[in-house]
Design a protein around this motif. Structure first.
Motif, mmCIF file in Angstrom:
data_model
loop_
_atom_site.group_PDB
_atom_site.id
_atom_site.type_symbol
_atom_site.label_atom_id
_atom_site.label_comp_id
_atom_site.label_asym_id
_atom_site.label_seq_id
_atom_site.Cartn_x
_atom_site.Cartn_y
_atom_site.Cartn_z
ATOM 1 N N ASP A 61 40.530 14.122 29.868
ATOM 2 C CA ASP A 61 41.061 15.263 30.550
ATOM 3 C C ASP A 61 38.869 15.483 31.244
ATOM 4 O OD1 ASP A 61 39.891 17.031 28.587
ATOM 5 O OD2 ASP A 61 41.878 17.665 27.406
ATOM 6 N N ALA A 62 39.322 17.216 32.150
ATOM 7 C CA ALA A 62 38.269 17.084 32.793
ATOM 8 C C ALA A 62 37.234 17.566 31.382
ATOM 9 C CB ALA A 62 38.861 18.937 33.834
ATOM 10 N N ASP A 63 37.897 18.312 30.126
ATOM 11 C CA ASP A 63 36.871 18.810 29.069
ATOM 12 C C ASP A 63 36.123 17.957 28.537
ATOM 13 O OD1 ASP A 63 37.347 21.613 29.661
ATOM 14 O OD2 ASP A 63 39.208 21.634 29.356
ATOM 15 N N ASP A 64 36.553 16.390 28.559
ATOM 16 C CA ASP A 64 36.516 15.304 28.179
ATOM 17 C C ASP A 64 36.681 14.878 27.047
ATOM 18 O OD1 ASP A 64 34.040 14.078 29.853
ATOM 19 O OD2 ASP A 64 32.998 15.347 29.716
ATOM 20 N N THR A 65 38.088 15.510 26.473
ATOM 21 C CA THR A 65 38.734 15.754 25.567
ATOM 22 C C THR A 65 39.537 13.889 25.584
ATOM 23 O OG1 THR A 65 39.494 17.943 25.461
ATOM 24 C CG2 THR A 65 41.082 16.233 24.393
ATOM 25 N N GLU A 66 39.379 12.880 24.409
ATOM 26 C CA GLU A 66 39.869 11.691 25.134
ATOM 27 C C GLU A 66 41.353 10.874 24.614
ATOM 28 O OE1 GLU A 66 37.102 8.869 23.364
ATOM 29 O OE2 GLU A 66 34.909 9.716 24.330
ATOM 30 N N TYR A 67 41.995 10.705 25.411
ATOM 31 C CA TYR A 67 43.531 10.081 25.075
ATOM 32 C C TYR A 67 43.222 8.866 24.871
ATOM 33 C CZ TYR A 67 43.877 15.247 26.201
ATOM 34 O OH TYR A 67 43.483 16.097 25.742
ATOM 35 N N LEU A 68 44.758 8.520 24.453
ATOM 36 C CA LEU A 68 45.061 7.138 23.897
ATOM 37 C C LEU A 68 45.230 6.752 25.603
ATOM 38 C CD1 LEU A 68 47.087 7.299 21.043
ATOM 39 C CD2 LEU A 68 44.738 6.354 21.189
ATOM 40 N N PRO A 69 44.602 5.365 25.695
ATOM 41 C CA PRO A 69 45.373 4.563 26.784
ATOM 42 C C PRO A 69 47.097 4.394 26.935
ATOM 43 C CG PRO A 69 44.460 2.473 25.862
ATOM 44 C CD PRO A 69 44.280 4.115 24.627
ATOM 45 N N MET A 70 47.420 4.179 28.206
ATOM 46 C CA MET A 70 48.945 3.753 27.792
ATOM 47 C C MET A 70 49.222 3.094 28.854
ATOM 48 S SD MET A 70 50.782 7.922 28.749
ATOM 49 C CE MET A 70 49.120 8.415 29.473
ATOM 50 N N PHE A 71 50.702 2.862 28.798
ATOM 51 C CA PHE A 71 50.365 0.871 29.546
ATOM 52 C C PHE A 71 50.308 1.549 31.069
ATOM 53 C CE2 PHE A 71 54.486 0.695 26.919
ATOM 54 C CZ PHE A 71 54.508 -0.721 26.739
ATOM 55 N N ARG A 72 49.686 0.332 31.866
ATOM 56 C CA ARG A 72 49.630 0.308 33.139
ATOM 57 C C ARG A 72 50.538 0.428 34.209
ATOM 58 N NH1 ARG A 72 49.175 -4.463 35.943
ATOM 59 N NH2 ARG A 72 49.678 -5.887 34.844
ATOM 60 N N GLN A 73 51.998 0.643 33.597
ATOM 61 C CA GLN A 73 52.943 0.109 34.669
ATOM 62 C C GLN A 73 53.640 1.025 34.388
ATOM 63 O OE1 GLN A 73 52.938 -4.648 34.124
ATOM 64 N NE2 GLN A 73 54.799 -3.412 35.266
ATOM 65 N N PRO A 74 55.392 1.650 34.919
ATOM 66 C CA PRO A 74 56.051 2.473 34.085
ATOM 67 C C PRO A 74 56.609 1.316 33.598
ATOM 68 C CG PRO A 74 56.449 1.966 36.952
ATOM 69 C CD PRO A 74 55.097 1.236 36.498
ATOM 70 N N VAL A 75 57.445 2.256 32.754
ATOM 71 C CA VAL A 75 58.728 1.881 32.181
ATOM 72 C C VAL A 75 60.132 1.903 32.369
ATOM 73 C CG1 VAL A 75 59.224 1.190 29.552
ATOM 74 C CG2 VAL A 75 57.254 1.627 29.672
ATOM 75 N N LEU A 76 60.754 0.884 32.458
ATOM 76 C CA LEU A 76 62.073 0.966 32.967
ATOM 77 C C LEU A 76 63.311 1.096 32.269
ATOM 78 C CD1 LEU A 76 61.825 -0.784 36.682
ATOM 79 C CD2 LEU A 76 61.497 1.955 36.256
ATOM 80 N N VAL A 77 64.340 2.304 32.308
ATOM 81 C CA VAL A 77 64.920 2.179 30.922
ATOM 82 C C VAL A 77 66.298 2.195 31.228
ATOM 83 C CG1 VAL A 77 65.902 3.301 29.033
ATOM 84 C CG2 VAL A 77 63.651 3.324 29.446
ATOM 85 N N PHE A 78 67.204 0.899 31.087
ATOM 86 C CA PHE A 78 68.540 0.735 31.444
ATOM 87 C C PHE A 78 69.519 0.815 30.206
ATOM 88 C CE2 PHE A 78 65.663 -1.238 34.162
ATOM 89 C CZ PHE A 78 66.247 -2.123 35.122
ATOM 90 N N GLU A 79 70.789 1.090 30.483
ATOM 91 C CA GLU A 79 71.851 0.963 29.540
ATOM 92 C C GLU A 79 73.251 -0.250 30.475
ATOM 93 O OE1 GLU A 79 73.568 4.764 29.338
ATOM 94 O OE2 GLU A 79 74.806 4.078 31.104
ATOM 95 N N ALA A 80 73.601 -0.589 29.089
ATOM 96 C CA ALA A 80 74.788 -1.253 29.432
ATOM 97 C C ALA A 80 75.450 -1.814 27.812
ATOM 98 C CB ALA A 80 73.911 -2.897 28.993
ATOM 99 N N GLY A 81 77.269 -1.923 28.345
ATOM 100 C CA GLY A 81 77.483 -1.809 27.138
ATOM 101 C C GLY A 81 77.241 -3.353 25.914
ATOM 102 N N LYS A 82 78.285 -3.545 25.256
ATOM 103 C CA LYS A 82 77.432 -5.010 24.013
ATOM 104 C C LYS A 82 77.173 -5.946 25.046
ATOM 105 C CE LYS A 82 78.830 -5.703 19.561
ATOM 106 N NZ LYS A 82 79.022 -5.462 17.978
#
Length: 143
Positions: A52-73
């Motif tokens: 952030d602007a205060d130089d607090t470091e955070y973990l890296p994350m995925f560089r792209q979206p994670v799409l969440v779906f649902e389905a029957g069994k």
């Protein structure tokens, strides 16, 4: 040279498919577990660390979206079979994992069951966008 005003389009896709008869806490818990291995298997999907602007470091994350779906069994089982056949990076979550509380017992619970007999409640896949779209065909975006 990358243009900051152009939309970023990824050639790959990260998709999570959850069974549609689960409780909210189960869906949330499963999603976190399912995607956790993708970055280890495919490290290039992880971006740079954040700060952030205060130089607090955070973990890296995925560089792209994670799409969440649902389905029957049945659709989930079909998607799993397609993913295995295509050999894409894949994680699974079975109903047995709701009764375990550590990685060792989770792996043992999956190991004890043959692939075609797994009681799948969720899975995550990573691969070329078109391949992932074919794998998850029949699933719908999670509400």
């Amino acid at each position: 040279m990358e243009n900051a005003s152009e939309p970023v389009r990824f050639e790959t896709k990260i998709a999570v498919v959850l069974r549609d008869d689960l409780q909210t806490w189960q869906r949330l818990n499963m999603t976190a577990f399912l995607v956790s291995g993708i970055g280890r298997k495919v490290p290039e999907v992880i971006g740079e660390p954040y700060s952030d602007a205060d130089d607090t470091e955070y973990l890296p994350m995925f560089r792209q979206p994670v799409l969440v779906f649902e389905a029957g069994k049945e659709a989930l089982v079909t998607a799993h079979q397609r993913a295995v056949t295509r050999g894409v990076p894949l994680s699974v979550f079975t109903s047995d994992l709701f009764t375990t509380n550590n990685d060792r017992d989770n792996r043992a619970a999956v190991r004890a069951v043959h692939r075609d007999n797994l009681d799948l409640v969720g899975m995550a896949v990573y691969g070329p966008r078109n391949a992932v779209d074919k794998i998850i065909k029949g699933a719908r975006m999670h509400p």
